[in-house]
Scaffold this motif. Structure first.
Motif, mmCIF file in Angstrom:
data_model
loop_
_atom_site.group_PDB
_atom_site.id
_atom_site.type_symbol
_atom_site.label_atom_id
_atom_site.label_comp_id
_atom_site.label_asym_id
_atom_site.label_seq_id
_atom_site.Cartn_x
_atom_site.Cartn_y
_atom_site.Cartn_z
ATOM 1 N N THR A 138 25.507 83.065 59.925
ATOM 2 C CA THR A 138 26.202 84.245 60.437
ATOM 3 C C THR A 138 27.378 83.766 61.268
ATOM 4 O OG1 THR A 138 24.146 85.519 60.514
ATOM 5 C CG2 THR A 138 26.011 86.332 61.820
ATOM 6 N N PHE A 139 28.578 84.138 60.859
ATOM 7 C CA PHE A 139 29.775 83.694 61.573
ATOM 8 C C PHE A 139 29.999 84.550 62.816
ATOM 9 C CE2 PHE A 139 30.878 82.462 57.110
ATOM 10 C CZ PHE A 139 30.785 81.081 57.313
ATOM 11 N N GLY A 140 30.348 83.876 63.910
ATOM 12 C CA GLY A 140 30.616 84.569 65.152
ATOM 13 C C GLY A 140 31.998 85.185 65.175
ATOM 14 N N ALA A 141 32.262 85.962 66.231
ATOM 15 C CA ALA A 141 33.552 86.653 66.344
ATOM 16 C C ALA A 141 34.707 85.674 66.449
ATOM 17 C CB ALA A 141 33.528 87.573 67.558
ATOM 18 N N GLY A 142 34.445 84.499 67.026
ATOM 19 C CA GLY A 142 35.532 83.530 67.207
ATOM 20 C C GLY A 142 35.828 82.688 65.995
ATOM 21 N N SER A 143 35.058 82.852 64.924
ATOM 22 C CA SER A 143 35.232 81.980 63.758
ATOM 23 C C SER A 143 36.525 82.239 63.004
ATOM 24 C CB SER A 143 34.046 82.133 62.803
ATOM 25 O OG SER A 143 33.993 83.441 62.291
ATOM 26 N N THR A 144 37.082 83.437 63.150
ATOM 27 C CA THR A 144 38.310 83.780 62.422
ATOM 28 C C THR A 144 39.507 83.886 63.354
ATOM 29 O OG1 THR A 144 37.741 86.129 62.585
ATOM 30 C CG2 THR A 144 37.043 84.962 60.591
ATOM 31 N N GLY A 145 39.441 83.180 64.454
ATOM 32 C CA GLY A 145 40.516 83.274 65.440
ATOM 33 C C GLY A 145 41.781 82.536 65.054
ATOM 34 N N THR A 146 41.646 81.452 64.307
ATOM 35 C CA THR A 146 42.810 80.647 63.931
ATOM 36 C C THR A 146 42.802 80.439 62.428
ATOM 37 O OG1 THR A 146 42.618 79.465 66.032
ATOM 38 C CG2 THR A 146 44.073 78.519 64.378
ATOM 39 N N LYS A 147 43.751 81.063 61.754
ATOM 40 C CA LYS A 147 43.791 81.056 60.291
ATOM 41 C C LYS A 147 44.717 79.965 59.770
ATOM 42 C CE LYS A 147 44.570 84.168 56.346
ATOM 43 N NZ LYS A 147 43.229 83.984 55.769
ATOM 44 N N VAL A 148 44.316 79.329 58.686
ATOM 45 C CA VAL A 148 45.167 78.360 57.990
ATOM 46 C C VAL A 148 46.079 79.148 57.055
ATOM 47 C CG1 VAL A 148 45.213 76.396 56.419
ATOM 48 C CG2 VAL A 148 43.373 76.589 58.102
ATOM 49 N N VAL A 149 47.384 79.057 57.263
ATOM 50 C CA VAL A 149 48.316 79.873 56.478
ATOM 51 C C VAL A 149 48.958 79.101 55.332
ATOM 52 C CG1 VAL A 149 48.803 81.428 58.391
ATOM 53 C CG2 VAL A 149 50.193 79.374 58.110
ATOM 54 N N SER A 150 48.950 77.772 55.395
ATOM 55 C CA SER A 150 49.522 77.000 54.284
ATOM 56 C C SER A 150 48.989 75.578 54.328
ATOM 57 C CB SER A 150 51.054 76.982 54.347
ATOM 58 O OG SER A 150 51.501 76.268 55.485
ATOM 59 N N ARG A 151 49.057 74.922 53.181
ATOM 60 C CA ARG A 151 48.647 73.527 53.071
ATOM 61 C C ARG A 151 49.671 72.771 52.236
ATOM 62 N NH1 ARG A 151 43.544 76.005 53.019
ATOM 63 N NH2 ARG A 151 42.006 75.026 54.385
ATOM 64 N N THR A 152 49.900 71.523 52.603
ATOM 65 C CA THR A 152 50.766 70.659 51.811
ATOM 66 C C THR A 152 49.964 69.431 51.408
ATOM 67 O OG1 THR A 152 52.721 71.374 53.054
ATOM 68 C CG2 THR A 152 52.921 69.349 51.760
ATOM 69 N N PRO A 153 49.644 69.285 50.138
ATOM 70 C CA PRO A 153 48.849 68.127 49.715
ATOM 71 C C PRO A 153 49.566 66.819 50.042
ATOM 72 C CG PRO A 153 49.001 69.765 47.963
ATOM 73 C CD PRO A 153 49.976 70.172 49.023
ATOM 74 N N ARG A 154 48.807 65.860 50.530
ATOM 75 C CA ARG A 154 49.377 64.551 50.821
ATOM 76 C C ARG A 154 49.593 63.801 49.512
ATOM 77 N NH1 ARG A 154 45.910 60.838 54.670
ATOM 78 N NH2 ARG A 154 44.569 60.883 52.843
ATOM 79 N N GLU A 155 50.753 63.173 49.392
ATOM 80 C CA GLU A 155 51.056 62.429 48.173
ATOM 81 C C GLU A 155 50.146 61.210 48.068
ATOM 82 O OE1 GLU A 155 54.867 60.151 46.098
ATOM 83 O OE2 GLU A 155 55.167 61.502 47.788
ATOM 84 N N SER A 156 49.486 61.080 46.946
ATOM 85 C CA SER A 156 48.540 59.979 46.759
ATOM 86 C C SER A 156 49.269 58.675 46.462
ATOM 87 C CB SER A 156 47.580 60.307 45.619
ATOM 88 O OG SER A 156 46.736 59.207 45.345
ATOM 89 N N THR A 157 48.810 57.609 47.103
ATOM 90 C CA THR A 157 49.366 56.281 46.836
ATOM 91 C C THR A 157 48.462 55.485 45.898
ATOM 92 O OG1 THR A 157 48.198 55.274 48.715
ATOM 93 C CG2 THR A 157 50.382 56.228 49.147
ATOM 94 N N GLY A 158 47.264 56.014 45.663
ATOM 95 C CA GLY A 158 46.313 55.271 44.853
ATOM 96 C C GLY A 158 45.537 54.241 45.646
ATOM 97 N N ARG A 159 45.856 54.111 46.928
ATOM 98 C CA ARG A 159 45.156 53.152 47.788
ATOM 99 C C ARG A 159 44.012 53.851 48.519
ATOM 100 N NH1 ARG A 159 50.781 52.087 49.193
ATOM 101 N NH2 ARG A 159 51.498 50.358 47.888
ATOM 102 N N PRO A 160 43.053 53.085 49.045
ATOM 103 C CA PRO A 160 41.944 53.691 49.786
ATOM 104 C C PRO A 160 42.433 54.388 51.059
ATOM 105 C CG PRO A 160 41.490 51.377 49.251
ATOM 106 C CD PRO A 160 42.926 51.621 48.941
ATOM 107 N N GLU A 161 41.630 55.324 51.541
ATOM 108 C CA GLU A 161 41.887 55.959 52.832
ATOM 109 C C GLU A 161 41.823 54.898 53.922
ATOM 110 O OE1 GLU A 161 42.363 58.201 56.152
ATOM 111 O OE2 GLU A 161 42.756 58.840 54.098
ATOM 112 N N LEU A 162 42.803 54.913 54.819
ATOM 113 C CA LEU A 162 42.941 53.847 55.820
ATOM 114 C C LEU A 162 41.678 53.645 56.646
ATOM 115 C CD1 LEU A 162 44.742 51.778 57.274
ATOM 116 C CD2 LEU A 162 45.613 53.634 58.698
ATOM 117 N N THR A 163 41.098 54.718 57.156
ATOM 118 C CA THR A 163 39.950 54.576 58.059
ATOM 119 C C THR A 163 38.664 54.207 57.326
ATOM 120 O OG1 THR A 163 39.521 56.959 57.918
ATOM 121 C CG2 THR A 163 40.893 56.178 59.760
#
Length: 320
Positions: free
Chosen positions: A173-198
């Motif tokens: 059950t989502f609380g009232a604060g769960s929808t407080g900050t909405k994601v409005v857009s995304r920009t996919p990161r360009e893949s280098t084909g290399r592993p994730e750094l971390t």
């Protein structure tokens, strides 16, 4: 045996390596119960079962993608209430650490971040951390409530340990604060084909000694020959030679690979704080007095423009 909640980091059902490492650590202190959220959550069960999850709690909802971390905190709290675990484990990513902190506040428990090892103790799990720029190691445990612990990638091996991995739907059950900050857009990161750094087992980094953005091709060539990720020091990033997303250090990313190769990096404390827990460290620097040599397992005093291409060629020859 007590159950241990493990937060699953996955992308559309593809489980990322740090989660499998968490399952290895979770088995030291109890029976792992995985919590997978969002699109593809149901597809994670088989892989999680292969690595020791006795149960997989899944839930998918638009809120996980449309809003920031609060819906995930709501879900993890629901899993906590349903399971009453001995501990909650999450990977030490920026998002997961925020989820961990919010969950710890909600359930009135202590929080340990960036652990590099975990063991069972008489009064609860004991976490090992590297502190003061990795100059010291500490052992800590939570004295109040159920410990919430985030663990750095590459802190434990991925070990197969087949278990039931029974998939169960999690009621959230989502609380009232769960929808407080909405994601409005995304920009996919360009893949280098290399592993994730971390998450990479090998990282090759360049610093001020690389002397220009165009010269990072030498660092990239060595990394590609080893199947490694590429890192950069703050000096190289500040000079605009490499993206900030690849910065290793106190104000960048912390890495703990099996092999870390530092080329043209002096070894200032800012950089050391982000890579000092690497298992094996190799440095190439023409300054024999560079501080990095106080830290390394193997050091080469020489011009990186001569040494690194030779090393790359040797790696390629040995591979075949």
């Amino acid at each position: 045996m007590a159950e241990v909640l493990v937060y699953v980091d996955h992308v559309d059902g593809a489980v990322r390596k740090p989660t499998l490492e968490l399952l290895t650590l979770a088995r030291r202190i109890g029976e792992p119960v995985a919590v997978a959220l969002g699109a593809g959550a149901g597809d994670t069960a088989s892989v999680l079962a292969e690595h020791g999850a006795v149960k997989v709690l899944t839930h998918d909802a638009a809120e996980y993608a449309d809003y920031l971390v609060v819906p995930k905190v709501d879900a993890l709290q629901a899993a906590y209430d349903a399971v009453s675990p001995a501990a909650v484990l999450l990977p030490s990513s920026a998002e997961a650490k925020e989820i961990a902190a919010r969950l710890a506040v909600r359930i009135g428990s202590g929080l340990i971040t960036d652990a590099v090892d975990l063991e069972a103790g008489e009064r609860g799990p004991v976490a090992t951390q590297s502190v003061f720029a990795a100059a010291f190691s500490t052992k800590s445990r939570v004295s109040k409530g159920v410990p919430v612990i985030t663990v750095k990638p590459n802190s434990a091996p991925v070990e197969a340990a087949p278990a039931a991995g029974t998939a169960e739907a999690l009621s959230v059950t989502f609380g009232a604060g769960s929808t407080g900050t909405k994601v409005v857009s995304r920009t996919p990161r360009e893949s280098t084909g290399r592993p994730e750094l971390t998450e990479a087992a090998i990282v090759v980094s360049g610093g001020r000694g690389v002397n220009g953005a165009e010269n990072f091709a030498i660092i990239e060539a060595l990394a590609d020959s080893l199947g490694a990720a590429v890192g950069a020091s703050r000096a190289a990033v500040d000079a605009g030679w490499y993206p900030h997303s690849n910065q290793v250090g106190q104000t960048g990313k912390s890495v703990s690979p099996q092999l870390y190769i530092a080329s043209g990096i002096s070894g200032a404390i800012q950089h050391r704080a982000g890579m000092q827990t690497s298992k094996t460290i190799v440095a190439v620097n023409k300054d024999a007095e560079a501080p990095i040599f106080d830290l390394v397992d193997y050091g080469v005093v020489g011009d990186l423009f001569e040494v690194v291409p030779q090393l790359t060629e040797e790696v390629k020859n040995r591979k075949g």
